[in-house]
Design a protein around this motif. Structure first.
Motif, PDB file in Angstrom:
ATOM      1  N   GLU B   6      -4.626 -10.086  -4.410  1.00 45.05           N
ATOM      2  CA  GLU B   6      -4.200  -9.679  -3.064  1.00 45.05           C
ATOM      3  C   GLU B   6      -5.149 -10.360  -2.102  1.00 45.05           C
ATOM      4  OE1 GLU B   6      -5.610  -5.722  -2.002  1.00 45.05           O
ATOM      5  OE2 GLU B   6      -3.501  -5.272  -1.682  1.00 45.05           O
ATOM      6  N   VAL B   8      -6.084 -11.147   2.035  1.00 43.94           N
ATOM      7  CA  VAL B   8      -5.862 -10.808   3.449  1.00 43.94           C
ATOM      8  C   VAL B   8      -6.613 -11.853   4.259  1.00 43.94           C
ATOM      9  CG1 VAL B   8      -6.143  -9.028   5.201  1.00 43.94           C
ATOM     10  CG2 VAL B   8      -5.850  -8.386   2.822  1.00 43.94           C
ATOM     11  N   LEU B  63      -1.206 -10.323   5.042  1.00 44.90           N
ATOM     12  CA  LEU B  63      -1.522  -9.875   3.672  1.00 44.90           C
ATOM     13  C   LEU B  63      -0.555 -10.556   2.732  1.00 44.90           C
ATOM     14  CD1 LEU B  63      -2.489  -7.794   1.452  1.00 44.90           C
ATOM     15  CD2 LEU B  63      -0.624  -6.375   2.212  1.00 44.90           C
ATOM     16  N   LEU B  91     -10.172 -12.627   2.561  1.00 46.93           N
ATOM     17  CA  LEU B  91     -10.726 -11.842   1.453  1.00 46.93           C
ATOM     18  C   LEU B  91      -9.690 -11.827   0.341  1.00 46.93           C
ATOM     19  CD1 LEU B  91     -12.925  -9.815   0.430  1.00 46.93           C
ATOM     20  CD2 LEU B  91     -11.490  -8.013   1.310  1.00 46.93           C
ATOM     21  N   VAL B  93      -8.807 -10.452  -3.518  1.00 46.88           N
ATOM     22  CA  VAL B  93      -9.245  -9.379  -4.414  1.00 46.88           C
ATOM     23  C   VAL B  93      -8.337  -9.355  -5.635  1.00 46.88           C
ATOM     24  CG1 VAL B  93      -9.158  -6.859  -4.574  1.00 46.88           C
ATOM     25  CG2 VAL B  93     -10.273  -7.941  -2.640  1.00 46.88           C
ATOM     26  N   LEU B  95      -6.514  -7.299  -8.572  1.00 49.37           N
ATOM     27  CA  LEU B  95      -6.061  -5.909  -8.624  1.00 49.37           C
ATOM     28  C   LEU B  95      -6.103  -5.406 -10.060  1.00 49.37           C
ATOM     29  CD1 LEU B  95      -2.932  -6.138  -6.297  1.00 49.37           C
ATOM     30  CD2 LEU B  95      -5.245  -5.453  -5.709  1.00 49.37           C
ATOM     31  N   HIS B  98      -4.792   0.415 -11.627  1.00 51.03           N
ATOM     32  CA  HIS B  98      -4.558   1.442 -10.615  1.00 51.03           C
ATOM     33  C   HIS B  98      -4.163   0.794  -9.295  1.00 51.03           C
ATOM     34  CE1 HIS B  98      -6.017   4.308 -13.422  1.00 51.03           C
ATOM     35  NE2 HIS B  98      -7.234   3.815 -13.457  1.00 51.03           N
ATOM     36  N   ALA B  99      -4.805  -0.341  -8.996  1.00 53.96           N
ATOM     37  CA  ALA B  99      -4.529  -1.001  -7.715  1.00 53.96           C
ATOM     38  C   ALA B  99      -3.100  -1.529  -7.701  1.00 53.96           C
ATOM     39  CB  ALA B  99      -5.524  -2.141  -7.509  1.00 53.96           C
ATOM     40  N   TYR B 102      -0.802   1.286  -7.046  1.00 53.83           N
ATOM     41  CA  TYR B 102      -0.877   1.670  -5.640  1.00 53.83           C
ATOM     42  C   TYR B 102      -0.119   0.670  -4.782  1.00 53.83           C
ATOM     43  CZ  TYR B 102      -2.753   2.618  -1.043  1.00 53.83           C
ATOM     44  OH  TYR B 102      -2.870   2.894   0.290  1.00 53.83           O
ATOM     45  N   ARG B 106       2.958   1.321  -2.380  1.00 59.03           N
ATOM     46  CA  ARG B 106       2.791   1.041  -0.942  1.00 59.03           C
ATOM     47  C   ARG B 106       3.923   0.142  -0.473  1.00 59.03           C
ATOM     48  NH1 ARG B 106      -1.129  -0.715   3.207  1.00 59.03           N
ATOM     49  NH2 ARG B 106      -0.346  -2.637   3.903  1.00 59.03           N
TER      50      ARG B 106
END
Lengths: 88, 123
Positions: B6, B8, B63, B91, B93, B95, B98-99, B102, B106
């Protein structure tokens, strides 16, 4: 020195009811703390934008680390300030 | 093994709207060129920054969630970020499970919010 026995307090030290602190993440079953929504993260930060310690928020070590990492990422993306006054 | 990432990034507010869109498209293209699959994309539009970056107080937030194989995709993506001067900050990241759960939830929530907005618009 006055022996502790005969020190008389003005009003008896009421043992302030010790509220059993709980980890809100374990209780509500939240598994992942998202760094993208700052208003949730504001709950873990004091007025100056500093992270609240575990003894105040009562979160478990595992989730305190996740909160800290999420807050630091949010700060990097300037969703949250590094230093602030009257943040709330 | 395919990993979910992910990213951003913030675009400088000096850009006009279509320049901002073009910059975002350029990033998406670099991801697909590197063999990544874009899973979800969100444009948060112009937002106020919590502290000024490069003397600017607002920025276009984007994003992009993508799935890719191996680390090369992220390294090359970050190289293109560094080269592009329109991007103030980025940034990326990885995942974990759990991410990912989520993020999918979302995505459902955001899509549903959009349809609700559309209904209320034409209702």
């Amino acid at each position: 020195m006055a022996a502790p026995k005969d020190i008389r307090y003005l009003n008896p030290p009421t043992a302030e009811a010790k509220k059993k602190k709980y980890c809100r993440f374990k209780k509500s079953g939240i598994k992942y703390i998202d760094f993208k929504d700052p208003d949730f993260l504001l709950k873990f930060v004091n007025e100056q934008g500093k992270l609240l310690p575990r003894r105040l928020t009562g979160t478990s070590l595992k989730f305190q680390r996740k909160v800290a990492q999420a807050v630091k990422r949010a700060r990097h993306l300037s969703l949250m300030p590094y230093v602030a006054d009257l943040l709330k | 093994m395919e990993k979910r990432y992910e990213t951003v990034f913030i675009l400088t507010p000096v850009l006009s709207d279509d320049q901002a869109k073009e910059a975002a498209k350029k990033i998406k293209k670099t991801i697909t060129d590197l063999g990544g699959k874009v899973v979800n994309e969100e444009n948060w539009g112009l937002k106020k920054l919590a502290y000024p970056i490069q003397k600017k107080t607002t920025g276009f937030y984007h994003l992009i969630e993508f799935a890719g194989e191996g680390e090369a995709i992220v390294n090359n993506l970050e190289v293109t970020y560094k080269r592009d001067e329109r991007i103030l900050r980025f940034l990326t990241v990885a995942l974990d499970k759990h991410a990912v759960a989520y993020a999918d939830k979302r995505k459902g929530r955001v899509a549903e919010a959009k349809t609700k907005k559309k209904e209320s618009a034409n209702a």
